[in-house]
Design a protein around this motif. Structure first.
Motif, mmCIF file in Angstrom:
data_model
loop_
_atom_site.group_PDB
_atom_site.id
_atom_site.type_symbol
_atom_site.label_atom_id
_atom_site.label_comp_id
_atom_site.label_asym_id
_atom_site.label_seq_id
_atom_site.Cartn_x
_atom_site.Cartn_y
_atom_site.Cartn_z
ATOM 1 N N THR A 196 1.884 -2.083 -2.117
ATOM 2 C CA THR A 196 1.460 -2.435 -0.754
ATOM 3 C C THR A 196 2.605 -3.047 0.037
ATOM 4 O OG1 THR A 196 0.732 -4.667 -1.324
ATOM 5 C CG2 THR A 196 -0.880 -2.868 -1.623
ATOM 6 N N ALA A 197 2.480 -2.942 1.352
ATOM 7 C CA ALA A 197 3.497 -3.500 2.246
ATOM 8 C C ALA A 197 3.617 -5.011 2.036
ATOM 9 C CB ALA A 197 3.129 -3.187 3.700
ATOM 10 N N ALA A 198 2.472 -5.692 1.775
ATOM 11 C CA ALA A 198 2.492 -7.147 1.571
ATOM 12 C C ALA A 198 3.270 -7.491 0.307
ATOM 13 C CB ALA A 198 1.058 -7.670 1.483
ATOM 14 N N GLU A 199 3.076 -6.695 -0.756
ATOM 15 C CA GLU A 199 3.810 -6.934 -1.998
ATOM 16 C C GLU A 199 5.305 -6.741 -1.799
ATOM 17 O OE1 GLU A 199 0.730 -5.582 -5.518
ATOM 18 O OE2 GLU A 199 1.586 -4.022 -4.239
ATOM 19 N N LEU A 200 5.671 -5.714 -1.041
ATOM 20 C CA LEU A 200 7.085 -5.457 -0.768
ATOM 21 C C LEU A 200 7.710 -6.595 0.020
ATOM 22 C CD1 LEU A 200 7.588 -1.682 0.147
ATOM 23 C CD2 LEU A 200 8.691 -2.970 -1.668
ATOM 24 N N GLU A 201 6.992 -7.048 1.059
ATOM 25 C CA GLU A 201 7.527 -8.129 1.889
ATOM 26 C C GLU A 201 7.715 -9.392 1.059
ATOM 27 O OE1 GLU A 201 6.761 -10.362 6.180
ATOM 28 O OE2 GLU A 201 5.158 -9.159 5.287
ATOM 29 N N VAL A 230 9.792 10.921 -10.992
ATOM 30 C CA VAL A 230 9.231 10.000 -10.001
ATOM 31 C C VAL A 230 9.670 10.439 -8.617
ATOM 32 C CG1 VAL A 230 9.118 7.591 -9.245
ATOM 33 C CG2 VAL A 230 9.337 8.112 -11.675
ATOM 34 N N LYS A 231 8.695 10.561 -7.705
ATOM 35 C CA LYS A 231 9.056 10.905 -6.324
ATOM 36 C C LYS A 231 8.117 10.207 -5.346
ATOM 37 C CE LYS A 231 6.484 15.293 -6.263
ATOM 38 N NZ LYS A 231 6.590 16.746 -6.049
ATOM 39 N N MET A 232 8.684 9.872 -4.195
ATOM 40 C CA MET A 232 7.928 9.203 -3.136
ATOM 41 C C MET A 232 7.134 10.252 -2.377
ATOM 42 S SD MET A 232 9.650 6.385 -0.674
ATOM 43 C CE MET A 232 8.707 5.456 0.524
ATOM 44 N N THR A 233 5.838 10.019 -2.204
ATOM 45 C CA THR A 233 4.994 11.044 -1.563
ATOM 46 C C THR A 233 4.861 10.837 -0.058
ATOM 47 O OG1 THR A 233 3.053 9.747 -2.211
ATOM 48 C CG2 THR A 233 3.671 11.573 -3.634
ATOM 49 N N ASN A 234 4.948 9.586 0.429
ATOM 50 C CA ASN A 234 4.921 9.384 1.890
ATOM 51 C C ASN A 234 6.348 9.323 2.419
ATOM 52 O OD1 ASN A 234 5.220 6.937 0.539
ATOM 53 N ND2 ASN A 234 4.290 5.728 2.181
ATOM 54 N N GLU A 235 6.907 10.515 2.598
ATOM 55 C CA GLU A 235 8.323 10.628 2.989
ATOM 56 C C GLU A 235 8.600 10.083 4.387
ATOM 57 O OE1 GLU A 235 9.391 14.685 2.459
ATOM 58 O OE2 GLU A 235 9.116 14.654 0.278
ATOM 59 N N ASP A 236 7.536 9.958 5.205
ATOM 60 C CA ASP A 236 7.723 9.421 6.558
ATOM 61 C C ASP A 236 7.539 7.905 6.583
ATOM 62 O OD1 ASP A 236 5.074 9.482 5.937
ATOM 63 O OD2 ASP A 236 4.373 10.239 7.871
ATOM 64 N N TRP A 237 7.763 7.305 5.407
ATOM 65 C CA TRP A 237 7.569 5.861 5.287
ATOM 66 C C TRP A 237 8.426 5.102 6.279
ATOM 67 C CZ3 TRP A 237 10.851 1.799 4.321
ATOM 68 C CH2 TRP A 237 10.252 0.573 4.002
ATOM 69 N N LYS A 238 7.849 4.008 6.834
ATOM 70 C CA LYS A 238 8.591 3.085 7.694
ATOM 71 C C LYS A 238 8.201 1.671 7.313
ATOM 72 C CE LYS A 238 5.202 3.443 11.480
ATOM 73 N NZ LYS A 238 4.277 4.266 10.702
ATOM 74 N N GLU A 239 9.037 0.717 7.675
ATOM 75 C CA GLU A 239 8.778 -0.668 7.302
ATOM 76 C C GLU A 239 7.404 -1.100 7.781
ATOM 77 O OE1 GLU A 239 11.053 -4.992 7.453
ATOM 78 O OE2 GLU A 239 12.101 -3.177 8.072
ATOM 79 N N GLY A 240 6.662 -1.716 6.875
ATOM 80 C CA GLY A 240 5.294 -2.124 7.200
ATOM 81 C C GLY A 240 4.261 -1.234 6.554
ATOM 82 N N ASP A 241 4.715 -0.042 6.041
ATOM 83 C CA ASP A 241 3.797 0.881 5.348
ATOM 84 C C ASP A 241 3.781 0.568 3.853
ATOM 85 O OD1 ASP A 241 3.402 2.132 7.728
ATOM 86 O OD2 ASP A 241 4.653 3.889 7.265
#
Length: 443
Positions: A20-25, A92-103
């Motif tokens: 989650t974005a909260a965990e990343l932050e 391992v690959k990232m599936t939401n390639e349009d990721w932006k900060e906050g996602d």
């Protein structure tokens, strides 16, 4: 953090991991807080740079590290909980390639799990150990072979011409442009024709000479000759032939024994018998190991990771292709297709490899540093003058170390199985043992 199963088919596994974005932050803030006391920035005292400024300056880079650490942590936690062991590195690959900060970060992980290896009662394995003794005939044969390698020379009949393999005793003086050069002369020099110890073309010109003859031998020094003042130049050697001797096997006696470091002939025979029986024991072990692997292959059956089988089949096909095409040294060749035969052999190797690894792990079999050092030293001897460089190369190359450790580990596991198996001894002759070894090579 969420981990949801998306595939569970045979040994294939798939999982969707969400960070989650909260965990990343929180992870980013944690890493920046750890670094804050050591950060220096113009206008601020060391350790007093505001968090907001740190995040603006370093947040992007730290975010990447936080992502990687979070995903690695999720994977490690999954393997600890599930008990799965991936056959190869998970994909391992990232599936939401349009990721932006906050996602949230969404990742897909897939791998093939190593199978559960069935329990095996080693006591039910029945093996036959072939035992061959070094009899008098075998010792005598080996002794005569030694005598031939320690050959002596005796004078040929007067007037007999020198042949290839003969020893020619001579005086010679070498000259370049009519002038004798340093190191080009000798007296009573014993030269064995065909030994290639002299300049190319020299020995061939002495074939047919007789004792008492004089012969001028003309040769050209090689362009790469170590003495630069002679390199590429023509030289004439004036040779005076004193004796022509033919090779004869050394006499089998105490003197021969001393040449090979034994006190007398009886001691040498004892050493030969020990060496022969060590060779027989090695051959016997090879026969028994093949029988053991065949037996293990019959006793166990379990699913195999397709990726391991495919990789092994490709390696087998590649190796066999190069054996059939020895003139091709590199890998610049057409793509090599694997056959059903390659796949069948690969399945056996993978199955036995996984089984031996499991048995070795349960028995706590370890390859010691001393065993690795000895193996490296043994292989280093194949590179005379470069032993140190080879040793250092292996020390710095993990893959090379693993390649050398694997056969040592396998042999120790085989020894462990044999110790616990039901082994009976069968005494046979040297010739019978030889036939058993040849049968292995024919398979």
């Amino acid at each position: 953090m969420q981990v949801n199963e998306t595939l569970n088919e045979g040994l294939k596994r798939g999982y969707a991991i969400t960070v989650t974005a909260a965990e990343l932050e929180a992870k980013v803030n944690e890493k920046l807080a750890e670094a804050q006391p050591d950060v220096e920035m113009k206008g601020f005292r060391k350790g007093k740079v505001p968090m907001a400024l740190l995040k603006k300056q370093f947040g992007q880079r730290v975010m990447g590290e936080a992502m990687q650490e979070s995903i690695d942590g999720a994977m490690n936690e999954h393997f600890e909980k599930s008990g799965d062991r991936p056959a190869m590195q998970p994909e391992v690959k990232m599936t939401n390639e349009d990721w932006k900060e906050g996602d949230d970060v969404e990742v897909e992980m897939s791998y093939e799990a190593l199978p559960e290896i069935p329990e095996l009662d080693l006591g039910q394995i029945k093996l036959e150990k072939l035992v061959a003794k070094a009899d008098d005939a075998a010792v005598e044969e080996a002794l005569n072979n030694l005598a031939e390698t320690a050959q002596d020379f005796k004078a040929r009949e007067e007037g007999a011409p020198a042949q290839d393999g003969d020893q020619v005793v001579m005086d010679f003086v070498g000259k370049v442009d009519g002038e004798a050069f340093e190191g080009g002369s000798a007296e009573d020099y014993p030269l064995v024709l065909g030994s290639n110890s002299f300049i190319p073309g020299f020995e061939e010109q002495l074939t047919g000479v007789k004792a008492g003859e004089e012969k001028a031998v003309t040769v050209n020094f090689p362009e790469e000759y170590q003495a630069s003042h002679l390199a590429g130049k023509e030289a004439v050697f004036d040779c005076k032939i004193k004796e022509v001797k033919e090779p004869v096997a050394a006499e089998v006696n105490d003197e021969l024994a001393k040449k090979f470091g034994a006190e007398d002939l009886a001691a040498l025979k004892g050493q030969i018998a020990e060496r022969l029986e060590a060779e027989y024991a090695g051959a016997s072990r090879a026969v028994m190991k093949r029988a053991l692997l065949d037996e293990l292959d019959k006793l166990v059956s379990f699913d195999l990771p397709p990726s391991l089988v495919e990789a092994e089949a490709g390696q087998i096909a590649h190796q066999l292709w190069h054996e059939e095409n020895p003139e091709v040294q590199g890998h610049d060749h057409p793509e090599i297709e694997t056959t059903d035969e390659h796949k069948k052999l690969a399945e056996r190797r993978v199955r036995l490899g996984l089984l031996l690894a499991e048995l070795g792990q349960k028995a706590e079999v370890q390859v010691t540093d001393a065993e690795m050092t000895q193996a490296i030293m043994n292989q280093a001897r194949q590179y005379p003058g470069q032993e140190r460089q080879f040793f250092e190369f292996v020390q710095q190359n993990q893959q090379m170390q693993q390649q050398m450790r694997a056969p040592i580990f396998e042999d120790k596991v085989v020894d462990h199985i044999v110790e616990n198996a039901d082994v009976t001894e069968k005494e046979i002759s040297k010739d019978e043992l030889q036939k058993a070894v040849e049968a292995l090579e024919d398979e």
